[in-house]
Design an enzyme around this catalytic site. Structure first.
Site, PDB file in Angstrom:
ATOM      1  N   HIS A 266     -11.440   9.703  -2.360  1.00  0.00           N
ATOM      2  CA  HIS A 266     -11.066   9.587  -3.770  1.00  0.00           C
ATOM      3  C   HIS A 266     -12.073  10.255  -4.695  1.00  0.00           C
ATOM      4  O   HIS A 266     -11.711  10.856  -5.698  1.00  0.00           O
ATOM      5  CB  HIS A 266     -10.908   8.114  -4.159  1.00  0.00           C
ATOM      6  CG  HIS A 266      -9.520   7.592  -3.994  1.00  0.00           C
ATOM      7  ND1 HIS A 266      -8.540   7.779  -4.929  1.00  0.00           N
ATOM      8  CD2 HIS A 266      -8.950   6.901  -2.981  1.00  0.00           C
ATOM      9  CE1 HIS A 266      -7.411   7.219  -4.512  1.00  0.00           C
ATOM     10  NE2 HIS A 266      -7.637   6.689  -3.335  1.00  0.00           N
ATOM     11  N   GLU A 334     -12.246  -4.031  -2.265  1.00  0.00           N
ATOM     12  CA  GLU A 334     -10.942  -3.796  -2.882  1.00  0.00           C
ATOM     13  C   GLU A 334      -9.873  -3.748  -1.789  1.00  0.00           C
ATOM     14  O   GLU A 334      -8.871  -4.471  -1.833  1.00  0.00           O
ATOM     15  CB  GLU A 334     -10.989  -2.476  -3.647  1.00  0.00           C
ATOM     16  CG  GLU A 334      -9.667  -2.053  -4.262  1.00  0.00           C
ATOM     17  CD  GLU A 334      -9.726  -0.632  -4.814  1.00  0.00           C
ATOM     18  OE1 GLU A 334      -8.826  -0.287  -5.596  1.00  0.00           O
ATOM     19  OE2 GLU A 334     -10.644   0.128  -4.458  1.00  0.00           O
ATOM     20  N   HIS A 335     -10.059  -2.886  -0.809  1.00  0.00           N
ATOM     21  CA  HIS A 335      -9.146  -2.752   0.330  1.00  0.00           C
ATOM     22  C   HIS A 335      -9.866  -3.187   1.602  1.00  0.00           C
ATOM     23  O   HIS A 335     -11.002  -2.780   1.837  1.00  0.00           O
ATOM     24  CB  HIS A 335      -8.699  -1.304   0.530  1.00  0.00           C
ATOM     25  CG  HIS A 335      -8.081  -0.657  -0.674  1.00  0.00           C
ATOM     26  ND1 HIS A 335      -6.743  -0.771  -0.990  1.00  0.00           N
ATOM     27  CD2 HIS A 335      -8.626   0.134  -1.630  1.00  0.00           C
ATOM     28  CE1 HIS A 335      -6.489  -0.065  -2.090  1.00  0.00           C
ATOM     29  NE2 HIS A 335      -7.616   0.482  -2.502  1.00  0.00           N
TER      30      HIS A 335
END
Length: 444
Positions: A266, A334-335
């Site tokens: 990302h 987050e994940h």
């Protein structure tokens, strides 16, 4: 250039070194807060003209003050520009996201009889206005449109809008506009970054002021939300991407490496770890990453290398799965992917994560795009206390109570005693015989 993937051996790390692994890029927003303040002030004072100026300055985009809102023609052109296969993908994914959030909706109102004649409950109503932030600086993200706009529409928000940075051509990304129309939102505006947050916090000639803003963004966006928290509800913390792949000895190291790269690509400000108790898995993953880099663009390789070879990523080798899970819970990612032949055995031990994706065939990429649950998740450790974006973020609860005369006679003495104890005269008087006298002889 040789790139060395970090390998952190967990057990011998000092307290300080272990704490260093838990830090994210958004942990220190001080420098960004100082920089966003003049941007916010400029938008507050200059409105659309300031937005157009910042679009030219920051986004290198030729946006004019009278062309900030997307037009019907823009939407129609976006459908023409996108190939039929991608439109079908957006329809498939949007349908799954919509079905999930429709199932998530609470009942509009409930009342429970606490005692005979004494009723209490909740009424759920949508927030009047919400802005959905869709980033663009490191790519285009129609998936974020789905995840932010669809639950807004499902929840019944009457005036949801989308703000997003314009591209170098002065236009909004075509897939973003298609996803917006599929979601049921056609009020889309060309403004991103701190200036976009300021626009919806104060309102401009074109962009309406909103009560809340949701969606992920850069540290600039996160800092602006923090500065403007007294003007607009900033929603859940949703900063740069982060993930942990938790793998036991039954995991395939190459698959773990493949999935480790998902969130790492990302941006250089992302965070990504493979956490495992199996050295063979760690070594296989570490060896496989250079092979996978050969199949990625130079930009995505650079982003993921910055993460996996830098201070916020790599492979963490634990002495046991208990130690690995403890690290996951401290990190609160987050994940989280659990890669194991039997991932369910670990599910009950995970307390802190934005989402948990189980098994070899549930990579983060499935969750990001097509699974249905929301992929806008709390970052920077906020998963310890916060939940994924959902219809609940677009609604509010209003407490409801109703007491009959018989119910009042039952509960008023308790409330009156409470009032007297806390020293509130009017409270106590409202629950005393003075109430019956006010109604008239015998009350009503």
């Amino acid at each position: 250039m040789s790139r060395q993937i970090n390998l952190h051996i967990l057990s011998p790390l000092s307290v300080e070194a272990r704490a260093g692994l838990l830090k994210r890029s958004e942990a220190d927003l001080g420098p960004f807060i100082a920089k966003v303040r003049p941007i916010i002030e400029a938008v507050r004072d200059g409105g659309d003209a300031a937005l157009a100026r910042f679009a030219r300055e920051f986004d290198k985009s030729p946006v004019e003050p009278d062309a900030i809102a997307a037009t019907t023609r823009d939407f129609d052109d976006a459908f023409d520009a996108l190939d039929d296969e991608m439109i079908e993908v957006l329809k498939f994914s949007s349908d799954n996201v919509r079905r999930f959030h429709e199932a998530q909706m609470p009942e509009e109102m409930w009342l429970k009889e606490m005692h005979p004649g004494v009723y209490a409950g909740d009424r759920v109503v949508p927030i009047d206005s919400v802005a959905c932030y869709v980033p663009r600086g490191k790519g285009s993200f129609p998936s974020v449109v789905m995840m932010t706009a669809i639950p807004a529409v499902v929840a019944g928000v009457p005036k949801p809008i989308i703000i997003t940075p314009p591209g170098p051509d002065g236009k909004i990304d075509a897939a973003t506009l298609v996803a917006a129309r599929l979601a049921g939102v056609e009020r889309v505006y060309k403004c991103g970054g701190a200036q976009g947050v300021a626009a919806v916090a104060y309102g401009t000639e074109t962009v309406p002021r909103c009560l809340k803003i949701v969606g992920p963004g850069s540290p600039w966006v996160v800092a602006a939300k923090q500065v403007l928290a007294d003007r607009i509800d900033p929603g859940i913390p949703a900063g740069p991407s982060e993930s942990i792949i938790l793998a036991d000895e039954t995991a395939n190291g190459r698959v773990s490496a493949l999935d480790l790269l998902i969130e790492a690509e990302h941006g250089s400000d992302s965070s990504a770890y493979l956490v495992t108790s199996a050295r063979e898995v760690a070594e296989a993953a570490r060896a496989a990453i250079p092979d996978f880099w050969k199949e990625m663009s130079e930009q995505r390789v650079q982003f993921s290398a910055d993460v996996l070879c830098g201070p916020r990523g790599g492979i963490v080798l634990a002495d046991s799965m208990d130690e690995a899970i403890a690290f996951v819970n401290d990190y609160a990612p987050e994940h989280l992917e659990i890669q194991a032949k039997d991932p369910h055995q670990y599910l009950g031990s995970i307390r802190n994560a934005g989402e948990i994706l189980m098994g070899e065939h549930t990579p983060v990429a499935i969750g990001n795009f097509v699974l249905g649950p929301n992929a806008v998740l709390p970052t920077n450790g906020a998963a310890r206390t916060r939940s994924p974006l959902s219809v609940f973020d677009y609604t509010k609860r209003i407490s409801v109570g109703y007491v009959t005369k018989a119910g009042y006679d039952r509960v008023a003495p308790y409330a009156r005693k409470f009032a007297r104890y806390e020293g509130f005269d009017a409270h106590g008087n409202a629950l005393s015989p003075m109430r019956d006298e006010a109604f008239g002889s015998g009350g009503s």
